[in-house]
Design a protein around this motif. Sequence first.
Motif, PDB file in Angstrom:
ATOM      1  N   ASP A  58      -0.011   0.167  -0.638  1.00 10.95           N
ATOM      2  CA  ASP A  58      -0.409   1.247   0.277  1.00 10.95           C
ATOM      3  C   ASP A  58       0.439   1.232   1.547  1.00 10.95           C
ATOM      4  OD1 ASP A  58      -1.866  -1.039   1.275  1.00 10.95           O
ATOM      5  OD2 ASP A  58      -3.638  -0.338   0.191  1.00 10.95           O
ATOM      6  N   GLY A  59       0.297   0.242   2.422  1.00 12.46           N
ATOM      7  CA  GLY A  59       1.089   0.219   3.647  1.00 12.46           C
ATOM      8  C   GLY A  59       2.579   0.223   3.379  1.00 12.46           C
ATOM      9  N   GLN A  60       3.025  -0.616   2.445  1.00 16.00           N
ATOM     10  CA  GLN A  60       4.451  -0.657   2.111  1.00 16.00           C
ATOM     11  C   GLN A  60       4.891   0.604   1.373  1.00 16.00           C
ATOM     12  OE1 GLN A  60       5.884  -4.346   0.321  1.00 16.00           O
ATOM     13  NE2 GLN A  60       4.206  -5.478   1.291  1.00 16.00           N
ATOM     14  N   LEU A  61       3.990   1.164   0.575  1.00 12.21           N
ATOM     15  CA  LEU A  61       4.294   2.417  -0.113  1.00 12.21           C
ATOM     16  C   LEU A  61       4.626   3.508   0.896  1.00 12.21           C
ATOM     17  CD1 LEU A  61       4.167   3.604  -3.093  1.00 12.21           C
ATOM     18  CD2 LEU A  61       1.886   4.414  -2.459  1.00 12.21           C
ATOM     19  N   HIS A 307     -12.559   6.967   8.382  1.00 16.39           N
ATOM     20  CA  HIS A 307     -13.328   5.958   7.648  1.00 16.39           C
ATOM     21  C   HIS A 307     -13.234   4.605   8.355  1.00 16.39           C
ATOM     22  CE1 HIS A 307      -9.264   5.191   6.163  1.00 16.39           C
ATOM     23  NE2 HIS A 307      -9.237   6.410   5.640  1.00 16.39           N
ATOM     24  N   LEU A 308     -13.979   4.464   9.424  1.00 15.42           N
ATOM     25  CA  LEU A 308     -13.994   3.228  10.194  1.00 15.42           C
ATOM     26  C   LEU A 308     -14.805   2.178   9.452  1.00 15.42           C
ATOM     27  CD1 LEU A 308     -13.320   1.775  12.898  1.00 15.42           C
ATOM     28  CD2 LEU A 308     -15.474   2.721  13.780  1.00 15.42           C
ATOM     29  N   MET A 309     -14.163   1.047   9.125  1.00 13.68           N
ATOM     30  CA  MET A 309     -14.786  -0.009   8.321  1.00 13.68           C
ATOM     31  C   MET A 309     -14.614  -1.357   9.009  1.00 13.68           C
ATOM     32  SD  MET A 309     -13.348   1.098   4.572  1.00 13.68           S
ATOM     33  CE  MET A 309     -12.837   2.793   4.288  1.00 13.68           C
ATOM     34  N   PRO A 310     -15.284  -2.393   8.513  1.00  8.28           N
ATOM     35  CA  PRO A 310     -15.085  -3.731   9.080  1.00  8.28           C
ATOM     36  C   PRO A 310     -13.637  -4.176   8.925  1.00  8.28           C
ATOM     37  CG  PRO A 310     -17.044  -3.691   7.697  1.00  8.28           C
ATOM     38  CD  PRO A 310     -16.325  -2.392   7.469  1.00  8.28           C
ATOM     39  N   PRO A 311     -13.151  -5.066   9.812  1.00  8.90           N
ATOM     40  CA  PRO A 311     -11.744  -5.503   9.785  1.00  8.90           C
ATOM     41  C   PRO A 311     -11.490  -6.566   8.722  1.00  8.90           C
ATOM     42  CG  PRO A 311     -12.894  -6.598  11.569  1.00  8.90           C
ATOM     43  CD  PRO A 311     -13.888  -5.660  10.942  1.00  8.90           C
ATOM     44  N   VAL A 312     -11.366  -6.113   7.482  1.00 11.57           N
ATOM     45  CA  VAL A 312     -11.182  -7.048   6.381  1.00 11.57           C
ATOM     46  C   VAL A 312      -9.798  -6.914   5.753  1.00 11.57           C
ATOM     47  CG1 VAL A 312     -13.634  -7.249   5.859  1.00 11.57           C
ATOM     48  CG2 VAL A 312     -12.300  -5.421   4.800  1.00 11.57           C
ATOM     49  N   VAL A 316      -5.561  -0.694   8.362  1.00 13.13           N
ATOM     50  CA  VAL A 316      -4.247  -0.107   8.642  1.00 13.13           C
ATOM     51  C   VAL A 316      -3.578   0.347   7.357  1.00 13.13           C
ATOM     52  CG1 VAL A 316      -2.926  -2.261   8.528  1.00 13.13           C
ATOM     53  CG2 VAL A 316      -2.131  -0.396   9.981  1.00 13.13           C
ATOM     54  N   ASN A 317      -3.821  -0.358   6.267  1.00 13.23           N
ATOM     55  CA  ASN A 317      -3.224   0.034   4.991  1.00 13.23           C
ATOM     56  C   ASN A 317      -3.775   1.365   4.498  1.00 13.23           C
ATOM     57  OD1 ASN A 317      -1.399  -2.261   3.884  1.00 13.23           O
ATOM     58  ND2 ASN A 317      -3.140  -3.328   4.766  1.00 13.23           N
ATOM     59  N   LEU A 318      -5.085   1.552   4.629  1.00 10.52           N
ATOM     60  CA  LEU A 318      -5.654   2.840   4.244  1.00 10.52           C
ATOM     61  C   LEU A 318      -5.172   3.949   5.165  1.00 10.52           C
ATOM     62  CD1 LEU A 318      -9.342   1.971   3.279  1.00 10.52           C
ATOM     63  CD2 LEU A 318      -7.401   2.420   1.765  1.00 10.52           C
ATOM     64  N   ALA A 319      -5.027   3.650   6.461  1.00  9.40           N
ATOM     65  CA  ALA A 319      -4.530   4.657   7.402  1.00  9.40           C
ATOM     66  C   ALA A 319      -3.128   5.107   7.026  1.00  9.40           C
ATOM     67  CB  ALA A 319      -4.548   4.106   8.822  1.00  9.40           C
ATOM     68  N   PRO A 349     -12.896  10.671  -1.624  1.00  6.31           N
ATOM     69  CA  PRO A 349     -13.511   9.765  -2.610  1.00  6.31           C
ATOM     70  C   PRO A 349     -13.052   8.319  -2.458  1.00  6.31           C
ATOM     71  CG  PRO A 349     -12.754  11.773  -3.678  1.00  6.31           C
ATOM     72  CD  PRO A 349     -12.192  11.788  -2.284  1.00  6.31           C
ATOM     73  N   ARG A 350     -11.771   8.127  -2.133  1.00  8.10           N
ATOM     74  CA  ARG A 350     -11.281   6.758  -1.957  1.00  8.10           C
ATOM     75  C   ARG A 350     -11.958   6.085  -0.765  1.00  8.10           C
ATOM     76  NH1 ARG A 350      -5.811   7.513  -1.474  1.00  8.10           N
ATOM     77  NH2 ARG A 350      -5.987   7.890   0.751  1.00  8.10           N
ATOM     78  N   SER A 351     -12.012   6.780   0.358  1.00  2.00           N
ATOM     79  CA  SER A 351     -12.625   6.173   1.538  1.00  2.00           C
ATOM     80  C   SER A 351     -14.117   5.974   1.334  1.00  2.00           C
ATOM     81  CB  SER A 351     -12.357   7.019   2.777  1.00  2.00           C
ATOM     82  OG  SER A 351     -13.001   8.275   2.699  1.00  2.00           O
ATOM     83  N   ALA A 352     -14.771   6.893   0.587  1.00  2.79           N
ATOM     84  CA  ALA A 352     -16.194   6.730   0.298  1.00  2.79           C
ATOM     85  C   ALA A 352     -16.427   5.468  -0.525  1.00  2.79           C
ATOM     86  CB  ALA A 352     -16.726   7.957  -0.438  1.00  2.79           C
ATOM     87  N   GLU A 353     -15.553   5.241  -1.491  1.00  6.09           N
ATOM     88  CA  GLU A 353     -15.697   4.057  -2.341  1.00  6.09           C
ATOM     89  C   GLU A 353     -15.490   2.776  -1.539  1.00  6.09           C
ATOM     90  OE1 GLU A 353     -14.684   3.018  -6.966  1.00  6.09           O
ATOM     91  OE2 GLU A 353     -13.380   4.388  -5.872  1.00  6.09           O
ATOM     92  N   TRP A 354     -14.460   2.786  -0.699  1.00  7.12           N
ATOM     93  CA  TRP A 354     -14.198   1.616   0.122  1.00  7.12           C
ATOM     94  C   TRP A 354     -15.323   1.369   1.121  1.00  7.12           C
ATOM     95  CZ3 TRP A 354     -11.581  -2.619   0.106  1.00  7.12           C
ATOM     96  CH2 TRP A 354     -10.381  -2.711  -0.608  1.00  7.12           C
TER      97      TRP A 354
END
Length: 396
Positions: A58-61, A307-312, A316-319, A349-354
């Motif tokens: 993702d990030g590297q992509l 999609h603000l999530m815990p820092p795991v 940044v990769n999803l962003a 859908p991806r962010s909902a799943e995550w």
Amino acid sequence: MESSKPAEARISIIGAGPGGLTCARILQRHGIPVTVYDRDTDVHARNQGGSLDLHADDGQLALREAGLLDEFFALARPEGQEMRRFDTDGNIVFRQLPEPDDRYKPEIDRGMLRDLLLGSLEPGTVRWGRALESVDGPTGGPRQLRFSDGTTTESDLVIGADGAFSRVRPAVSSAVPRYTGVTFLEARFDDVQARHPGIADLIGHGLATGTDGERALAAQRNSGDHLRVYIVQRAPLHWISEAGLSVDDTAGLRAYLLERFAGWSPRVLGMIADNDGPYVDRPLFVLPAPHTWAHSPSVTLLGDAAHLMPPVGVGVNLAMLDAYELALALTRADTVGEAVRAYERTMLPRSAEWSTALDGVAGFLLERDDSHEGGDKMRVLKDEINGRDESESIAR
């Protein structure tokens, strides 16, 4: 109003973080004009924080599409993929070393990544000192952006890449971040090999964590012989003031924390007591899981704004994946509205799943793991989710 062609549209990105800048870079590479607005007065207005691991899928992509992957690898630290766990006595109970050729998720300082992206943009792309106040105007556009300095501008597409407390988000969603009950207090260490050799030896080259089940310490190497420690606790949002302290009261906070961590070995407590400079309060917020909104052809969101999530290790990769997919959607669609719809068809859908999978795991660092088997739980979860939705990506 009929949606504009992307190449003719006035596209405004709010927020000069990794997601916003990646989107701008890819758009410019495809000849699509874009302007980025950021509240910082200039590029050096504040410290950008710690280290990020950018993943191959993702990030590297996104960086590959931005034409910056080689420059990234020249700056990145593959050795930063090392993971350690230590106990409260300062004993290493688990250690995972990356293979010499492992480039799955090398580390890079947030500031370095930002500089890399900024340097790739056309001069004048980023307008500094432009803090957004609101997004007005009809759903079909154009939208009017109002800034705190009293200026306004019109835009055919507003991309909210402005983080947890986004000023763009209210244009499409009533959702607000909620406090998780878990807080990080950041401590900085400089010149660690010479000034903090014991801590440097304990932490190694990457991320090291320790917990007693109620409190935790997470330490991460940065470049330039720097290191950051995150003191993790379950606490009220305003725990510092409720303790009669302020975030600037370094000595008072230090004494308070040493009492809270009583029983941990002096070797470990140096990560609380020997920091250079003040602490930084970083309470953890999340958006509702899942967070969705009704489609608007003139406004969309990416990264923490969406999609603000815990820092795991996925934020940044999803962003950057969001930015990659949105930018490519804009290069392929006949209209801005079609591009936004195509992007959201994959991203939501991806962010909902995550976000659903990570709901309630803000205190993951507080969990004890006495199995000594280690492993990167987030990478396992990431591979599992990506295995289910990889075929849905509009950009692959």
